[in-house]
Design an enzyme around this catalytic site. Sequence first.
Site, mmCIF file in Angstrom:
data_model
loop_
_atom_site.group_PDB
_atom_site.id
_atom_site.type_symbol
_atom_site.label_atom_id
_atom_site.label_comp_id
_atom_site.label_asym_id
_atom_site.label_seq_id
_atom_site.Cartn_x
_atom_site.Cartn_y
_atom_site.Cartn_z
ATOM 1 N N LYS A 34 0.815 -1.228 0.000
ATOM 2 C CA LYS A 34 0.000 0.000 0.000
ATOM 3 C C LYS A 34 0.845 1.272 0.000
ATOM 4 O O LYS A 34 0.320 2.363 0.149
ATOM 5 C CB LYS A 34 -0.919 0.004 1.223
ATOM 6 C CG LYS A 34 -1.927 -1.121 1.232
ATOM 7 C CD LYS A 34 -2.767 -1.024 2.503
ATOM 8 C CE LYS A 34 -3.776 -2.129 2.616
ATOM 9 N NZ LYS A 34 -4.572 -1.977 3.847
ATOM 10 N N CYS A 35 2.124 1.126 -0.170
ATOM 11 C CA CYS A 35 3.050 2.252 -0.129
ATOM 12 C C CYS A 35 3.074 2.971 -1.479
ATOM 13 O O CYS A 35 2.906 2.351 -2.534
ATOM 14 C CB CYS A 35 4.450 1.721 0.202
ATOM 15 S SG CYS A 35 5.746 2.970 0.257
ATOM 16 N N GLY A 36 3.315 4.266 -1.443
ATOM 17 C CA GLY A 36 3.457 5.034 -2.673
ATOM 18 C C GLY A 36 4.642 4.587 -3.515
ATOM 19 O O GLY A 36 4.709 4.865 -4.708
ATOM 20 N N LEU A 37 5.593 3.870 -2.891
ATOM 21 C CA LEU A 37 6.754 3.355 -3.613
ATOM 22 C C LEU A 37 6.517 1.951 -4.175
ATOM 23 O O LEU A 37 7.414 1.365 -4.783
ATOM 24 C CB LEU A 37 7.983 3.337 -2.699
ATOM 25 C CG LEU A 37 8.434 4.696 -2.160
ATOM 26 C CD1 LEU A 37 9.587 4.538 -1.179
ATOM 27 C CD2 LEU A 37 8.819 5.630 -3.293
ATOM 28 N N ALA A 38 5.317 1.417 -3.995
ATOM 29 C CA ALA A 38 5.009 0.053 -4.455
ATOM 30 C C ALA A 38 5.281 -0.181 -5.943
ATOM 31 O O ALA A 38 5.601 -1.317 -6.316
ATOM 32 C CB ALA A 38 3.568 -0.321 -4.096
#
Length: 156
Positions: A34-38
């Site tokens: 769920k991370c923006g870096l996914a």
Amino acid sequence: MNIYDFTATLENGTSYSLDKYKGHPMIIVNTATKCGLAPQFKQLEELYEQYQSKGLIILGFPSNQFKQEVDDASDAAEACRTTYGVTFPMHQLTEVNGSHTDPLFAYLKENASGTLTNAIKWNFAKFLVDKNGEVVERFSPQTSPTKMVDAIEAVL
């Protein structure tokens, strides 16, 4: 002591020794779906596909320490596979900081310090390990996996 002295547990609960990868360079990364870096999952998978035939292993360790991961390792691995096409091994949810830090990540942090602190500051900290099991470099969460190519090629 080196990386081969540690064990890891796959998302399905199967434990194994990292000795299994002796002689192979590795990228070990803490992840969160769920991370923006996914989107880095896609780049990591591209590196895996490009260099797997030369021995590169990528190991993903989901962590919810930054509150951006699902609560179940199988669900996290499934999200990686369906959303980003990940084929590299994914593991159980892992603590990367604090009093319950997984021994593998404690070792990685001791052998490749971060800026200002050894703590992992966010999801997608990436550790490059050479064929001899030595940690050679730590890449920040913001570093795109594609920027790791020169370092990867140096350890192949």
